[in-house]
Design an enzyme around this catalytic site. Structure first.
Site, short mmCIF file in Angstrom:
data_model
loop_
_atom_site.label_atom_id
_atom_site.label_comp_id
_atom_site.label_asym_id
_atom_site.label_seq_id
_atom_site.Cartn_x
_atom_site.Cartn_y
_atom_site.Cartn_z
N GLY A 97 0.79 -1.22 0.00
CA GLY A 97 0.00 0.00 0.00
C GLY A 97 0.82 1.27 0.00
O GLY A 97 0.27 2.37 -0.06
N HIS A 98 2.16 1.17 0.04
CA HIS A 98 3.02 2.36 0.13
C HIS A 98 4.18 2.25 -0.84
O HIS A 98 5.29 1.93 -0.43
CB HIS A 98 3.55 2.52 1.54
CG HIS A 98 4.07 3.87 1.86
ND1 HIS A 98 5.37 4.26 1.63
CD2 HIS A 98 3.46 4.95 2.40
CE1 HIS A 98 5.55 5.50 2.03
NE2 HIS A 98 4.40 5.93 2.51
N PHE A 99 4.06 2.53 -1.98
CA PHE A 99 2.86 2.77 -2.79
C PHE A 99 2.81 1.69 -3.85
O PHE A 99 3.87 1.27 -4.29
CB PHE A 99 2.93 4.15 -3.44
CG PHE A 99 3.01 5.27 -2.42
CD1 PHE A 99 1.87 5.73 -1.77
CD2 PHE A 99 4.23 5.86 -2.10
CE1 PHE A 99 1.94 6.77 -0.85
CE2 PHE A 99 4.30 6.89 -1.17
CZ PHE A 99 3.18 7.35 -0.54
#
EC number: 4.2.1.59
Length: 145
Positions: free
Chosen positions: A50-52
């Site tokens: 999720g990052h990223f």
């Protein structure tokens, strides 16, 4: 670099576990004074999901957490602190200078600068290939687990 504490030995000193144990080995160590750890940053780290998703960068808060864990090794391996826990109590003068990406080896250096009772401070820096990625001053509290 010689390994002072390997991954399994680190788990005997600090309570962190996967996916939150952020140091792979300790390569320099002076009890209660200084510690240097290494983290091999893999593209398989869970935080990269999720990052990223299209631009993988290690979150800065996890770099500072890795530094705090390295400092915890310096403090918690002593006889008087065995079985205790080091809590992250504060951070000052934090600066991020370089992105940390998959494939990097993060060198985590912490020097303990002050201890008064259960509270202490440390000067910390994280580098990749000799380039500064993060610097900060950490405050910690040691207590019974």
């Amino acid at each position: 670099m010689e390994t002072i504490f390997d991954y399994n030995q680190i788990k005997q000193i600090i309570p962190h576990r996967q996916p939150f144990l952020l140091i792979d080995k300790i390569v320099e160590y002076e009890e209660g004074k200084r510690c240097v750890g290494l983290k091999q940053v893999s593209g398989n780290e869970p935080f990269f999901q999720g990052h990223f998703p299209n631009y993988a960068v290690m979150p800065g808060v996890l770099i500072t957490e890795a530094l705090a864990q390295t400092g915890a090794v310096a403090m918690l391996n002593s006889e008087e602190n065995k079985g205790k826990i080091a809590l992250f109590a504060g951070i000052d003068k934090c600066r991020f200078k370089k992105q940390v990406v998959p494939g990097d080896t993060l060198m985590l250096e912490v020097e303990i600068t002050k201890i008064k009772g259960p509270i202490g401070k440390g000067s910390a820096k994280a580098t990749v290939d000799g380039q500064l990625a993060c610097s900060c001053e950490l405050t910690f509290a040691i207590q019974d687990a």
